[in-house]
Scaffold this active site. Structure first.
Site, short mmCIF file in Angstrom:
data_model
loop_
_atom_site.label_atom_id
_atom_site.label_comp_id
_atom_site.label_asym_id
_atom_site.label_seq_id
_atom_site.Cartn_x
_atom_site.Cartn_y
_atom_site.Cartn_z
N PRO A 2 0.82 -1.21 0.00
CA PRO A 2 0.00 0.00 0.00
C PRO A 2 0.86 1.26 0.00
O PRO A 2 1.65 1.49 0.91
CB PRO A 2 -0.79 -0.11 1.31
CG PRO A 2 -0.58 -1.49 1.81
CD PRO A 2 0.71 -1.96 1.24
N GLU A 3 0.69 2.04 -1.04
CA GLU A 3 1.23 3.39 -1.08
C GLU A 3 0.02 4.33 -1.16
O GLU A 3 -1.09 3.90 -0.88
CB GLU A 3 2.18 3.55 -2.28
CG GLU A 3 3.33 2.54 -2.25
CD GLU A 3 4.27 2.64 -3.45
OE1 GLU A 3 4.41 3.74 -4.00
OE2 GLU A 3 4.83 1.61 -3.84
N HIS A 99 -4.10 -13.64 11.05
CA HIS A 99 -3.45 -12.39 10.64
C HIS A 99 -4.31 -11.17 10.90
O HIS A 99 -3.91 -10.05 10.60
CB HIS A 99 -3.08 -12.46 9.16
CG HIS A 99 -2.17 -13.58 8.81
ND1 HIS A 99 -0.95 -13.75 9.42
CD2 HIS A 99 -2.30 -14.62 7.96
CE1 HIS A 99 -0.37 -14.84 8.93
NE2 HIS A 99 -1.17 -15.38 8.05
N ARG A 118 2.21 -9.68 7.33
CA ARG A 118 3.63 -9.51 7.60
C ARG A 118 3.89 -8.65 8.84
O ARG A 118 5.02 -8.44 9.22
CB ARG A 118 4.34 -8.93 6.38
CG ARG A 118 5.25 -9.95 5.74
CD ARG A 118 5.52 -9.63 4.31
NE ARG A 118 4.44 -10.07 3.45
CZ ARG A 118 4.50 -10.11 2.14
NH1 ARG A 118 5.58 -9.67 1.53
NH2 ARG A 118 3.50 -10.54 1.44
#
Length: 282
Positions: A2-3, A99, A118
């Site tokens: 994600p940017e 997660h 992550r």
DNA sequence: TTACTCCTGGCC
DNA sequence: GGCCAGGAGTAA
């Protein structure tokens, strides 16, 4: 990863579902993604749940790659998706996997699931101020902020011999660009990623700002870029992956000239560029 | 300015 | 089984 376009896509999906809604219960399933005041002690999740539950979300904003959840009572959360995070709106009682680290149970039965496989993402608490107050020392003006003009852009990024790519990605200078869109923006502006920032001339700064914004708007129009894990607030993949013009196209033909795309390392990051039409540093 | 750390899934 | 991806913080 994600940017800005991905985070903004998430924000646009979340805002209409969350704004004005009361958080009935907030479930923080692990504490190590939380950054909270010291008085929270060694159990941040226990501090965070009552801090959040019972409050009303008054605004879902964004600056750079941070989602800004402002709540009533002058408090908020600055949420970073890391590189694999997502915030997805679900129906009540949707099962969550290992997660999923945060679940906000809204008063209309909607659940917002924050998932970050992550675990690079963070929830940063703003205990007595808007969400932005928690991160304002680490995030500069948003690259799409209309008050950012070419002069200020050049002032912020220039004045250093560091590579233009590393300056573009420094979130404190100008916020929103990560590895993918920095490469795309530099390609669009025909500026070599290794060019020292202080070598750019006035025309190049103007071109770079214009091209960067065009690249971001185009990606936004496609709902962002998904390589593997990115999802928008409705759980959909982004559609921009097929529109990237240089990132991930190693050894393929350049789309602008007769050259080809090479992959190099700049500031420790894998970088894609055309050595023929992106002006290399002298 | 560079290198390492965090972390896991995906790939060779 | 090992390496890679990468945002951001920190250490050298």
């Amino acid at each position: 990863m994600p940017e800005l376009p991905e985070v903004e896509t998430v924000r646009r999906g979340l805002a209409p579902r969350c704004t004005g809604r009361r958080i009935g219960r907030a479930e923080f399933r692990r504490g190590d993604i939380l950054i909270v005041p010291e008085e929270a002690g060694d159990d941040p999740a226990r501090w965070a749940a009552p801090f959040t539950g019972g409050r009303t979300i008054i605004r879902v904003g964004r600056q750079g790659k941070y989602l800004l959840l402002d709540m009533d009572g002058d408090a908020g959360w600055a949420v970073h998706l890391g590189m694999s995070g997502s915030m997805v709106v679900h129906a009540e009682d949707t099962p969550a996997d290992q997660h999923t680290h945060v679940i906000l149970h809204l008063d209309d039965g909607v659940e917002v699931h924050y998932r970050a496989p992550r675990r690079f993402g963070r929830w940063i608490a703003a205990p007595c101020g808007p969400a932005l107050s928690a991160v304002q020392d680490r995030v500069g003006i948003d690259i799409l902020d209309p008050t950012l003009d070419v002069d200020e852009f050049a002032n912020r990024l220039g004045g250093s011999r560091a590579t233009i790519k590393s300056r573009l990605m420094d979130q404190r200078l100008v916020a929103g660009l990560g590895n993918i869109y920095a490469d795309e923006a530099l390609f669009a502006a025909a500026v070599h990623p290794m060019c020292p920032a202080s070598d750019l001339d006035v025309g190049q700064w103007a071109t770079l700002l214009r091209c960067t914004r065009a690249v971001l708007h185009r990606a936004l129009g496609n709902g962002g870029t998904t390589f593997s894990s990115y999802r928008d607030a409705a759980g959909r993949r982004g559609g921009h992956s097929d529109h990237l013009r240089v990132y991930g196209r190693e050894s393929e033909d350049c789309l602008r000239c007769s050259g080809y795309v090479e992959r190099i390392k700049v500031a420790g990051r894998s970088t894609h560029c055309c050595a023929t039409c992106q002006r290399a540093p002298v």
